[in-house]
Design an enzyme around this catalytic site. Structure first.
Site, mmCIF file in Angstrom:
data_model
loop_
_atom_site.group_PDB
_atom_site.id
_atom_site.type_symbol
_atom_site.label_atom_id
_atom_site.label_comp_id
_atom_site.label_asym_id
_atom_site.label_seq_id
_atom_site.Cartn_x
_atom_site.Cartn_y
_atom_site.Cartn_z
ATOM 1 C CG ASN A 198 64.448 6.819 0.700
ATOM 2 O OD1 ASN A 198 63.288 6.384 0.814
ATOM 3 N ND2 ASN A 198 64.849 7.435 -0.392
ATOM 4 C CE LYS A 199 64.364 1.078 -2.969
ATOM 5 N NZ LYS A 199 64.390 -0.339 -2.531
ATOM 6 C CD GLN A 242 62.337 0.536 -6.572
ATOM 7 O OE1 GLN A 242 63.389 0.689 -7.182
ATOM 8 N NE2 GLN A 242 62.244 -0.262 -5.523
ATOM 9 C CG ASP A 247 61.583 2.740 3.098
ATOM 10 O OD1 ASP A 247 62.129 3.442 2.229
ATOM 11 O OD2 ASP A 247 60.655 1.949 2.856
ATOM 12 N N GLY A 275 56.666 1.087 -1.234
ATOM 13 C CA GLY A 275 56.669 2.443 -0.698
ATOM 14 C C GLY A 275 56.122 2.359 0.722
ATOM 15 C CB ALA A 276 57.476 3.585 3.943
HETATM 16 O O1 MRU Z 1 61.713 -0.863 -2.081
HETATM 17 P P1 MRU Z 1 60.662 0.208 -2.168
HETATM 18 O O2 MRU Z 1 60.277 0.527 -3.561
HETATM 19 O O3 MRU Z 1 59.476 -0.087 -1.278
HETATM 20 O O4 MRU Z 1 61.394 1.486 -1.566
HETATM 21 C C1 MRU Z 1 60.643 2.665 -1.428
HETATM 22 C C2 MRU Z 1 61.407 3.834 -0.949
HETATM 23 O O5 MRU Z 1 62.578 3.766 -0.641
HETATM 24 C C3 MRU Z 1 60.620 5.102 -0.775
HETATM 25 O O6 MRU Z 1 61.430 6.224 -0.987
HETATM 26 C C4 MRU Z 1 60.038 5.170 0.651
HETATM 27 O O7 MRU Z 1 59.377 3.980 0.972
HETATM 28 C C5 MRU Z 1 59.103 6.313 0.806
HETATM 29 S S1 MRU Z 1 57.594 6.123 -0.110
HETATM 30 C C6 MRU Z 1 56.680 7.521 0.216
#
Ligand code: MRU
Length: 352
Positions: A246-247, A195, A236, A48-49
């Site tokens: 984003n994801k 996730q 992200d 998560g960013a």
């Molecule tokens: O690969 P991840 O689990 O780090 O991806 C996370 C995401 O895409 C979240 O939506 C993003 O980082 C925002 S977290 C507040």
């Protein structure tokens, strides 16, 4: 009901909730070395960013405590080298580089090596504390935008455990739960590493939020069948024109929101903006190992040796985004014009 946390800094120790093991094991890890922190970020133990940025900041501060450089110049050289190393752990979330840059800037003022070590810890703690406050404020703004909406869809985990506390996209649900405002959240499972199923469902259940799990491929049907009123997601990296990484799978949801005529909201702190790039085309997209797709856990689901494309993120063009919710305010199109205004007006008020 509790809002789970994933990072703690206590008595000079960095402890994280191992997100790889959730939801069936609640295990905490003490990260002792910079290599531990790098590995925890790379292998999604911390993810998560904003959480990646916080963990990296503590990792840099932690590593610095062990440096035995005799001059400030030699110390700064070591710290810069460490920052480059940690910065390579994951490429897409800009919060990682943003946090490391903040520490590098703070340590410039060091009068001695000992002072430099203390400045790094203080700045990491500040980033951690500020993120909690930012997420809470994002939650307040998101609640106001979601006024009158009950059934909301999300993807991945942009929650408390992806930040210092509350999360970004999940913040309104946690705050709503505290205030007796009932949402029905539909969480996409989020292939390939789940996730949504493993983290978002668990986190919202801990907080007493009504959550329903769907597979990613059920999103289009579910929006119609369950009368979904809005979609909210995290980010992200957000470019100067509002394009948002984003994801993987987020772009599908954005296109669906446009097709159904429902709002599509991005929730992210100012630390997720990268206004040095003018569009999403310049956002580096992480590609991860094939086994995340060919296997579920350790169980193979595809023929051995199958050719795989595994991008961890996608970029949603800003024309699909109804509003970007930040701690500094809600940003609406035209993003290129309005992003600097909202991000800077806050600084002018002396709040950052
Ligand atoms: O690969 P991840 O689990 O780090 O991806 C996370 C995401 O895409 C979240 O939506 C993003 O980082 C925002 S977290 C507040």
């Amino acid at each position: 009901m509790t809002i789970p946390l994933s990072i703690a800094w206590t008595d000079g120790q960095l402890v994280i909730l191992d997100q790889q093991k959730l939801p069936h094991e609640i295990d905490y890890l003490t990260l002792e070395t910079i290599e531990d922190v790098y590995d925890a970020i790379l292998t999604l133990k911390v993810r998560g960013a904003p959480a990646i940025g916080i963990a990296a900041a503590y990792g840099l501060a932690l590593a610095a405590q062990r440096h035995d450089a005799e001059t400030v110049e030699a110390f700064l050289h070591d710290v810069r080298k460490d920052a480059l190393y940690l910065g390579e752990s994951r490429p897409t979330a800009v919060n990682l580089m943003w946090a490391l840059d903040r520490l590098l800037e703070a340590v410039q003022k060091a009068g001695s090596v000992e002072n430099g070590k203390a400045l790094l810890i203080a700045e990491a703690v500040r980033i951690h504390q500020e993120d909690e406050a930012s997420c809470r404020q994002i939650g307040e703004y998101a609640l106001s935008l979601l006024e009158g909406h009950k059934r909301v869809m999300t993807i991945c985990n942009a929650g408390s455990i992806a930040t210092a506390k509350y999360g970004t996209a999940l913040a309104p649900f946690h705050l709503g739960s505290e205030r007796g405002r009932k949402f029905e959240v539909f969480a996409c499972e989020t292939r390939p590493v789940f996730q949504g199923a493993r983290l978002t469902v668990w986190e919202l259940q801990q907080s007493g939020v009504d959550v329903t799990l769907i597979t990613d491929s059920m999103a289009a049907h579910t929006i119609g069948a369950k009368d979904i009123e809005a979609i909210i997601i995290g980010a992200d990296r957000i470019a100067a024109n509002g394009d948002t990484a984003n994801k993987i799978g987020t772009l599908n949801l954005a296109i669906l929101a446009a097709a159904y005529g429902i709002p599509f909201y991005v929730a992210a702190p100012a630390s997720t903006f990268d206004i040095t790039i003018d569009s999403g085309a310049k956002i580096p997209i992480e590609e991860r190992k094939a086994e995340e797709i060919t296997h579920i856990g350790s169980q193979p689901v595809a023929p051995l040796g199958t050719k795989v494309f595994n991008p961890a993120f996608d970029v949603t063009p800003s024309r699909f985004i109804t509003a970007i919710i930040t701690e500094k305010g809600i940003i609406k199109p035209d993003y290129y014009q309005n992003i600097p205004g909202v991000l800077n007006s806050y600084a002018e008020k002396g709040e950052k």
